[in-house]
Design a protein around this motif. Structure first.
Motif, PDB file in Angstrom:
ATOM      1  N   CYS A 144      -9.142  -2.524  -7.809  1.00 63.94           N
ATOM      2  CA  CYS A 144      -9.796  -1.526  -6.994  1.00 63.94           C
ATOM      3  C   CYS A 144      -8.803  -0.656  -6.302  1.00 63.94           C
ATOM      4  CB  CYS A 144     -10.661  -2.141  -5.890  1.00 63.94           C
ATOM      5  SG  CYS A 144     -12.265  -2.649  -6.592  1.00 63.94           S
ATOM      6  N   LEU A 145      -7.875  -1.231  -5.639  1.00 60.49           N
ATOM      7  CA  LEU A 145      -6.549  -0.612  -5.012  1.00 60.49           C
ATOM      8  C   LEU A 145      -5.689   0.230  -6.016  1.00 60.49           C
ATOM      9  CD1 LEU A 145      -5.516  -3.494  -2.673  1.00 60.49           C
ATOM     10  CD2 LEU A 145      -6.621  -1.443  -2.134  1.00 60.49           C
ATOM     11  N   ASP A 146      -5.633  -0.369  -7.116  1.00 61.78           N
ATOM     12  CA  ASP A 146      -4.933   0.401  -8.394  1.00 61.78           C
ATOM     13  C   ASP A 146      -5.646   1.586  -8.818  1.00 61.78           C
ATOM     14  OD1 ASP A 146      -2.594   0.921 -10.208  1.00 61.78           O
ATOM     15  OD2 ASP A 146      -4.222   0.094 -11.892  1.00 61.78           O
ATOM     16  N   TYR A 147      -7.008   1.229  -8.945  1.00 60.64           N
ATOM     17  CA  TYR A 147      -7.896   2.376  -9.490  1.00 60.64           C
ATOM     18  C   TYR A 147      -7.804   3.620  -8.478  1.00 60.64           C
ATOM     19  CZ  TYR A 147     -12.117   4.567 -11.089  1.00 60.64           C
ATOM     20  OH  TYR A 147     -13.016   5.691 -11.842  1.00 60.64           O
ATOM     21  N   LEU A 148      -7.934   3.104  -7.054  1.00 61.58           N
ATOM     22  CA  LEU A 148      -7.908   4.231  -6.046  1.00 61.58           C
ATOM     23  C   LEU A 148      -6.608   4.794  -5.925  1.00 61.58           C
ATOM     24  CD1 LEU A 148     -10.274   2.211  -3.552  1.00 61.58           C
ATOM     25  CD2 LEU A 148     -10.797   4.365  -5.176  1.00 61.58           C
ATOM     26  N   GLY A 149      -5.627   4.419  -6.479  1.00 62.56           N
ATOM     27  CA  GLY A 149      -4.418   5.108  -6.243  1.00 62.56           C
ATOM     28  C   GLY A 149      -3.619   4.861  -5.152  1.00 62.56           C
ATOM     29  N   MET A 150      -3.979   3.448  -4.616  1.00 59.85           N
ATOM     30  CA  MET A 150      -3.425   2.940  -3.260  1.00 59.85           C
ATOM     31  C   MET A 150      -2.052   2.131  -3.554  1.00 59.85           C
ATOM     32  SD  MET A 150      -6.725   2.216  -1.073  1.00 59.85           S
ATOM     33  CE  MET A 150      -5.626   1.669   0.302  1.00 59.85           C
ATOM     34  N   ILE A 194       1.001  -1.019  -0.209  1.00 64.16           N
ATOM     35  CA  ILE A 194       0.062  -0.078  -0.107  1.00 64.16           C
ATOM     36  C   ILE A 194       1.037   1.276   0.026  1.00 64.16           C
ATOM     37  CG2 ILE A 194      -1.831   1.425   1.099  1.00 64.16           C
ATOM     38  CD1 ILE A 194      -2.654  -1.351   0.201  1.00 64.16           C
ATOM     39  N   ASP A 195       0.748   2.146  -0.993  1.00 70.87           N
ATOM     40  CA  ASP A 195       1.741   3.183  -1.224  1.00 70.87           C
ATOM     41  C   ASP A 195       1.073   4.448  -0.610  1.00 70.87           C
ATOM     42  OD1 ASP A 195       3.759   2.093  -2.383  1.00 70.87           O
ATOM     43  OD2 ASP A 195       2.601   2.200  -4.488  1.00 70.87           O
ATOM     44  N   THR A 196      -0.657   4.628  -0.462  1.00 73.17           N
ATOM     45  CA  THR A 196      -1.125   5.553   0.041  1.00 73.17           C
ATOM     46  C   THR A 196      -2.440   5.038   0.600  1.00 73.17           C
ATOM     47  OG1 THR A 196      -1.931   7.727  -0.302  1.00 73.17           O
ATOM     48  CG2 THR A 196      -2.219   6.126  -1.862  1.00 73.17           C
ATOM     49  N   GLY A 197      -2.971   5.678   1.648  1.00 69.54           N
ATOM     50  CA  GLY A 197      -4.328   5.249   2.388  1.00 69.54           C
ATOM     51  C   GLY A 197      -3.932   4.192   3.297  1.00 69.54           C
ATOM     52  N   ARG A 198      -5.368   3.512   3.742  1.00 76.08           N
ATOM     53  CA  ARG A 198      -5.295   2.526   4.528  1.00 76.08           C
ATOM     54  C   ARG A 198      -6.090   1.327   4.177  1.00 76.08           C
ATOM     55  NH1 ARG A 198      -7.328   5.260   9.869  1.00 76.08           N
ATOM     56  NH2 ARG A 198      -8.404   6.548   8.353  1.00 76.08           N
ATOM     57  N   LEU A 199      -5.588   0.150   4.438  1.00 75.25           N
ATOM     58  CA  LEU A 199      -6.371  -0.988   3.942  1.00 75.25           C
ATOM     59  C   LEU A 199      -6.766  -1.670   5.102  1.00 75.25           C
ATOM     60  CD1 LEU A 199      -7.415  -3.151   1.757  1.00 75.25           C
ATOM     61  CD2 LEU A 199      -5.010  -3.961   1.691  1.00 75.25           C
TER      62      LEU A 199
END
Length: 175
Positions: A166-172, A8-13
């Motif tokens: 989804c994670l890629d689409y959201l830029g995470m 994860i590059d950005t955000g939280r999972l």
């Protein structure tokens, strides 16, 4: 897509593995033999085991305040008194996620000629995590149903592909 070396590059999972662990252990969708966890949301803190579990999960989601919730399921074979789902993405509302859904479905239908592609349906049924979180917490939910008639490796890959998309689409993450 491969999940190897993803981070994860950005955000939280946040991940909740096997929400219905008691049912998974006995190979049943019911938590305590009588109630379907995905029909009792938002739950009841004073109820039976199923209702208390639903209440705890719902409250955890409320506390985290996610931007998107992905609920992974496996659809059973057709049998009397059960709906046949097959490969489906279930949404109660597409508000704020219409681009993600339409892009995924378009790419997926073009790239997966060798297997069954996903269909989009909705809304989630009353008492489902999908409907109750979407309506009660105003958080978009996508329930991913993969068909148990397909090999386990294919079902897992379909779910991993969707989550990574989804994670890629959201830029995470960067793929």
């Amino acid at each position: 897509m491969l999940a190897e070396n993803c981070r994860i590059d950005t955000g939280r999972l946040y991940v909740l593995p096997q929400a219905n662990n008691p049912g998974c252990k006995i190979g049943d969708r019911f938590v305590d033999g009588s109630m379907d966890l995905n029909r009792v949301y938002p739950g009841n803190p004073e109820g039976d085991l199923t209702q208390r579990l639903a209440d705890k999960i719902y409250k955890d989601i409320k506390q985290v305040k996610p931007n998107l919730l992905i609920d992974l399921h496996e659809a059973a074979f057709f049998s009397p008194n059960r709906d046949f789902m097959g490969q489906k993405l279930i949404v109660t509302s597409i508000d704020s996620i219409e681009g993600l859904l339409l892009d995924f479905l378009s790419i997926e239908k073009n790239d997966h000629h060798d297997r069954e592609s996903f269909d989009l349906i909705g809304p989630g049924v009353s008492g489902s995590l999908n409907r109750e979180v979407t309506q009660g917490l105003l958080c978009p939910v996508i329930t991913v149903e993969t068909f148990r008639g397909f090999p386990l490796s294919m079902r897992i890959q379909d779910q991993v592909d969707f989550v990574l998309y989804c994670l890629d689409y959201l830029g995470m993450i960067l793929l």
